[in-house]
Scaffold this active site. Structure first.
Site, mmCIF file in Angstrom:
data_model
loop_
_atom_site.group_PDB
_atom_site.id
_atom_site.type_symbol
_atom_site.label_atom_id
_atom_site.label_comp_id
_atom_site.label_asym_id
_atom_site.label_seq_id
_atom_site.Cartn_x
_atom_site.Cartn_y
_atom_site.Cartn_z
ATOM 1 N N ASP A 99 -12.441 7.286 15.950
ATOM 2 C CA ASP A 99 -13.488 7.055 14.952
ATOM 3 C C ASP A 99 -14.828 7.305 15.617
ATOM 4 O O ASP A 99 -15.157 6.653 16.621
ATOM 5 C CB ASP A 99 -13.436 5.621 14.432
ATOM 6 C CG ASP A 99 -12.205 5.355 13.580
ATOM 7 O OD1 ASP A 99 -11.656 6.314 13.016
ATOM 8 O OD2 ASP A 99 -11.797 4.185 13.487
ATOM 9 N N ASP A 122 -7.741 5.225 2.046
ATOM 10 C CA ASP A 122 -8.047 3.882 2.546
ATOM 11 C C ASP A 122 -7.780 2.902 1.417
ATOM 12 O O ASP A 122 -8.286 3.081 0.303
ATOM 13 C CB ASP A 122 -9.514 3.782 2.982
ATOM 14 C CG ASP A 122 -9.858 4.763 4.089
ATOM 15 O OD1 ASP A 122 -8.975 5.046 4.919
ATOM 16 O OD2 ASP A 122 -11.005 5.249 4.125
#
Length: 254
Positions: free
Chosen positions: A12, A132
């Site tokens: 990330d 997500d």
């Protein structure tokens, strides 16, 4: 013969650094330089590496090309990049810069035809649709956009089915509830996805031990396990996880 299960470190990226959040927003910590980490995970035996620019969609921009192009010069496993991908032109730029696959999340929900367009132009094998999602109190899981900031009211399994039908080559599904907790994957989520879709599912969110990865690949029937904290913290290497899986009868690449 069954396909080998894949172990995929996830990097990330925010402001050019690898960071790790807990449940998408708490206790961020700096894990290092993305290119150096990617090269290390390549040496450890990663099957693929995923770069996600975690603020790109929220800030209305595409993910950084610089990190991708530098990594492509040093890393020899397939690279996936995502974050803020909202147009065919973004996909073309990332593939030219060295990506093997491009991950699309928010823009695909907002304009589902984008999935068809990318699959038609570049092939389903280049397209990962990322989802997500968070558990609903009444059951099931809800899709969230913009790095987990925006609820949609859309059922995650139904959206996974549509994305696969439109041409997604793979689905990268993250449990926001489990993300960064190191308490294990949401097994029920991945079982539901395995029942619903015929494309590979990459499980994400919650890996804290080799046992967690074993569980999601076997009980959860995921095709690949994405993990971050377990590797960034140095608690385990990719090679150690693969050896653990191999000893328990899971087919993994050397």
């Amino acid at each position: 013969m069954p396909l080998a299960k894949r172990i995929i470190p996830c990097l990330d990226i925010r402001d050019g650094r690898v960071v790790k959040n807990v449940q998408f927003h708490l206790n961020t910590w700096d894990a290092g330089d993305p290119v150096a980490l990617a090269a290390e995970y390549d040496r450890q035996g990663a099957d693929e590496i995923v770069f996600l620019d975690i603020n790109a969609s929220w800030e209305g921009r595409s993910a950084t090309l610089d990190v991708l192009s530098r990594a492509a010069e040093q890393v020899f496993v397939p690279l996936t990049i995502g974050g803020g991908v909202s147009a065919v032109e973004h996909v073309k730029a990332y593939l030219r810069a060295g990506a093997d696959k491009v991950s699309v999340n928010t823009a695909a929900v907002q304009r589902p035809d984008l999935i068809d367009e990318i699959a038609d132009l570049f092939g389903s094998s280049t397209l990962v649709v990322a989802i997500d999602c968070k558990r609903r109190p009444e059951g099931g899981w809800e899709v969230y956009l913009h790095g987990g900031r925006t609820p949609t009211g859309i059922d995650a399994v139904a959206w996974a089915e549509e994305a696969a039908r439109r041409g997604a080559g793979e689905l990268l599904v993250t449990s926001m509830d489990a993300d960064g907790t190191r308490q294990g994957y949401d097994i029920a989520l991945h079982q539901a996805l395995a029942d619903a879709v015929g494309v590979p599912v990459i499980a994400s969110g919650g890996a804290g031990s080799p046992e967690d990865i074993l569980e999601v690949l076997t009980v959860g029937r995921a095709d690949a396990a994405l993990a971050a904290s377990i590797f960034h913290s140095g608690r385990h290497t990719v090679g150690e996880v693969k050896a653990f899986l191999r000893e328990r009868g899971v087919l993994v690449r050397s």
